[in-house]
Design an enzyme around this catalytic site. Structure first.
Site, PDB file in Angstrom:
ATOM      1  N   HIS A 194      -8.100   1.215  -4.743  1.00 36.01           N
ATOM      2  CA  HIS A 194      -9.086   0.930  -3.696  1.00 36.01           C
ATOM      3  C   HIS A 194      -9.786   2.239  -3.359  1.00 36.01           C
ATOM      4  O   HIS A 194      -9.216   3.103  -2.693  1.00 36.01           O
ATOM      5  CB  HIS A 194      -8.337   0.347  -2.487  1.00 36.01           C
ATOM      6  CG  HIS A 194      -9.190   0.102  -1.291  1.00 36.01           C
ATOM      7  ND1 HIS A 194      -8.650  -0.115  -0.033  1.00 36.01           N
ATOM      8  CD2 HIS A 194     -10.535   0.016  -1.133  1.00 36.01           C
ATOM      9  CE1 HIS A 194      -9.632  -0.310   0.840  1.00 36.01           C
ATOM     10  NE2 HIS A 194     -10.783  -0.226   0.202  1.00 36.01           N
ATOM     11  N   SER A 223       0.855  -1.186   0.000  1.00 34.91           N
ATOM     12  CA  SER A 223       0.000   0.000   0.000  1.00 34.91           C
ATOM     13  C   SER A 223       0.893   1.240   0.000  1.00 34.91           C
ATOM     14  O   SER A 223       1.626   1.493   0.968  1.00 34.91           O
ATOM     15  CB  SER A 223      -0.898   0.016   1.234  1.00 34.91           C
ATOM     16  OG  SER A 223      -1.431   1.313   1.389  1.00 34.91           O
TER      17      SER A 223
HETATM   18  C1  DX5 Z   1      -6.741   1.420   5.032  1.00 40.17           C
HETATM   19  C2  DX5 Z   1      -6.164   1.130   3.670  1.00 40.17           C
HETATM   20  C3  DX5 Z   1      -5.043   0.180   3.670  1.00 40.17           C
HETATM   21  C4  DX5 Z   1      -3.877   0.609   4.506  1.00 40.17           C
HETATM   22  C5  DX5 Z   1      -3.071  -0.599   4.855  1.00 40.17           C
HETATM   23  O1  DX5 Z   1      -7.924   2.116   4.904  1.00 40.17           O
HETATM   24  O2  DX5 Z   1      -7.165   0.588   2.817  1.00 40.17           O
HETATM   25  O3  DX5 Z   1      -4.644  -0.159   2.355  1.00 40.17           O
HETATM   26  O4  DX5 Z   1      -3.058   1.528   3.878  1.00 40.17           O
HETATM   27  O5  DX5 Z   1      -2.039  -0.192   5.689  1.00 40.17           O
HETATM   28  P1  DX5 Z   1      -1.496  -1.112   6.863  1.00 40.17           P
HETATM   29  O6  DX5 Z   1      -0.913  -2.330   6.201  1.00 40.17           O
HETATM   30  O7  DX5 Z   1      -0.500  -0.265   7.531  1.00 40.17           O
HETATM   31  O8  DX5 Z   1      -2.662  -1.478   7.728  1.00 40.17           O
HETATM   32 ZN    ZN Z   2      -6.533  -0.262   0.828  1.00 45.15          ZN
END
Ligand code: DX5
Ligand code: ZN
Length: 221
Positions: free
Chosen positions: A67, A9
């Site tokens: 996303h 991400s």
């Molecule tokens: C949260 C996002 C995720 C997030 C994941 O709303 O959709 O993609 O960035 O980050 P980590 O792995 O740090 O939880």
């Molecule tokens: Zn996400």
């Protein structure tokens, strides 16, 4: 059989050097580049939109897994398609007509995903699953990186995997070396991770561990 795909991400990357961060992740073994689009309305955070996807597209051939944590995702389909997004994943909770939205996204040549928040049951996506490339089961409340993985969401992953053996099932939120096996055993094959990859001393090892864990779980199944 579905294959393991690791999707760092970029929300945890350096936004001032996004193109370099994308290339760095691909060089370290990433399959997808997960782009978290937030509108400050569907979720209490504001990140990036189609103009940034468009700029990035000129610098990377990587798969842009977008996303959309936004209200009224319909209004962004054209812009994301023109920008060069590869996959448009909208939230089930954000639209009144998933069927029409799926058709809009397909008509623009993008792959399609539906995301569900932790409190949304898996059965809402059953009837759409045959028309989807991916279902995203959120493992934190959407909005921020760095939250803790919610293992209770794995019941939904198990349920979806048993019904749809060929579907890409993505998990997103708090994924890390200490819980990847739980997610892999439940049947997740697309792993989003921000903090655990970007904050690691060796992001490459984390990406590789995620992939190997999924492959090992599949090998003994
Ligand atoms: C949260 C996002 C995720 C997030 C994941 O709303 O959709 O993609 O960035 O980050 P980590 O792995 O740090 O939880
Ligand atoms: Zn996400």
């Amino acid at each position: 059989m579905v294959t393991a795909k690791i999707a760092p991400s970029l929300l945890s990357g350096d936004f001032a050097h996004l193109a370099e961060e994308c290339e760095r992740m691909l060089d370290l073994g990433a399959d997808y580049l997960h782009m978290d689009v937030m509108d400050g309305h569907f979720v209490p955070n504001l990140t990036l939109g189609a103009p940034i996807i468009k700029s990035l597209r000129a610098h990377t051939k990587g798969f842009l897994d977008c996303h959309l944590m936004v209200s009224k995702p319909e209004q962004w389909v054209d812009d994301f398609a023109s920008a060069g997004a590869d996959l448009f994943c909208f939230h089930y909770e954000a639209t009144e007509d998933p069927t029409a939205l799926i058709e809009m996204i397909r008509a623009k040549g993008m792959k399609v995903g539906i995301a569900i928040k932790p409190n949304t049951p898996a059965d809402v996506v059953y009837k759409f699953a045959p028309a989807l490339d991916q279902v995203l089961v959120m493992t934190v409340e959407p909005g921020f990186g760095g939250q803790s993985f919610m293992p209770e969401c794995m019941d939904k992953v198990r349920d979806l995997r048993s019904r749809f053996p060929e579907l890409d099932i993505e998990v997103d939120g708090g994924l890390a070396p200490e819980n990847i096996e739980i997610a892999a055993k439940a049947g997740a094959n697309v792993i989003v991770a921000g903090s655990s990859i970007f904050n690691a001393s060796s992001p490459e090892s984390v990406i590789s561990l995620f992939r190997k864990t999924i492959q090992n779980v599949q090998a003994v199944a």
